[in-house]
Design a protein around this motif. Structure first.
Motif, PDB file in Angstrom:
ATOM      1  N   GLU A 109       0.834  -1.211   0.000  1.00 31.35           N
ATOM      2  CA  GLU A 109       0.000   0.000   0.000  1.00 31.35           C
ATOM      3  C   GLU A 109       0.867   1.259   0.000  1.00 31.35           C
ATOM      4  OE1 GLU A 109      -3.376   0.774  -0.134  1.00 31.35           O
ATOM      5  OE2 GLU A 109      -3.650  -1.331  -0.698  1.00 31.35           O
ATOM      6  N   ARG A 113       0.384   3.000  -3.491  1.00 30.40           N
ATOM      7  CA  ARG A 113      -0.765   3.902  -3.361  1.00 30.40           C
ATOM      8  C   ARG A 113      -0.405   5.187  -2.600  1.00 30.40           C
ATOM      9  NH1 ARG A 113      -5.386   1.253  -5.183  1.00 30.40           N
ATOM     10  NH2 ARG A 113      -5.494  -0.974  -4.765  1.00 30.40           N
ATOM     11  N   GLN A 121      -2.006   2.526  -8.142  1.00 27.32           N
ATOM     12  CA  GLN A 121      -2.614   1.206  -8.270  1.00 27.32           C
ATOM     13  C   GLN A 121      -1.580   0.126  -7.975  1.00 27.32           C
ATOM     14  OE1 GLN A 121      -3.687   0.175 -12.338  1.00 27.32           O
ATOM     15  NE2 GLN A 121      -2.330   1.804 -13.075  1.00 27.32           N
TER      16      GLN A 121
END
Length: 180
Positions: A109, A113, A121
């Motif tokens: 993550e 992101r 993504q």
């Protein structure tokens, strides 16, 4: 390895910076002497794309961080008579292993992101699946020789290679240490 015959050598880098291979190249003119004694049959340095079935010396740089690294390490161990773990990442996990205290999902993550401004993504194609933890090479396969250093100096790599070519077992602790 037997003295007097050309030694086949395969190298690859796993998860790391490839600095150990750069140190290998830093042997400069000594590479010419080595070229008379070894055949590099698989490496980022050469065009050969397949690891031969039988190799005298395998050299792995980097840690085991994903499925592709794991496959390469197992393949090298199966096909190489002697397996050398080159550099601190291969020997102890080093910088890539800094992610180990964190949950893998949190790492993914953060990388794909949280730190991305445009189209964040998580990739699903063409990227090897990360393993839950990063491991040193000997954490997944048996290793015969450990050469620490970040990266090991060209002199240390040269010493280890020339000892192996001469049929002797090198003692890398004479010429290098962790973080050297």
């Amino acid at each position: 390895m037997s003295k007097g015959t050309r030694v086949t050598v395969a190298t690859t880098w796993l998860d790391g910076c490839s600095g150990c291979h750069m140190s290998f190249l830093d042997m400069d003119e000594r590479l010419v002497d080595l070229a008379e004694q070894i055949d590099i049959v698989y490496s980022p340095f050469v065009d050969a794309k397949e690891l031969p079935e039988q190799v005298d010396l395998g050299i792995l740089e980097g840690s085991i961080s994903n499925e592709e690294d794991l496959h390469k390490a197992r393949e090298f161990r199966a096909r190489c008579k002697v397996l050398l773990s080159l550099g601190d990442c291969a020997v102890n996990g080093n910088v890539p292993a800094m992610r180990n205290p964190f949950k893998l999902d949190d790492v993914i993550e953060r990388a794909y992101r949280d730190n991305v401004d445009l189209n964040p993504q998580i990739p699903t194609e063409g990227v090897p699946r990360l393993l839950a933890t990063v491991r040193p090479v000997h954490g997944v396969v048996d290793v015969d020789i450990f050469v620490p250093g970040c990266p090991p100096q060209a002199d240390a790599i040269h010493y280890v290679l020339t000892e192996l070519i001469a049929g002797r077992t090198p003692d890398p602790s004479q010429v290098t240490r962790f973080g050297a």
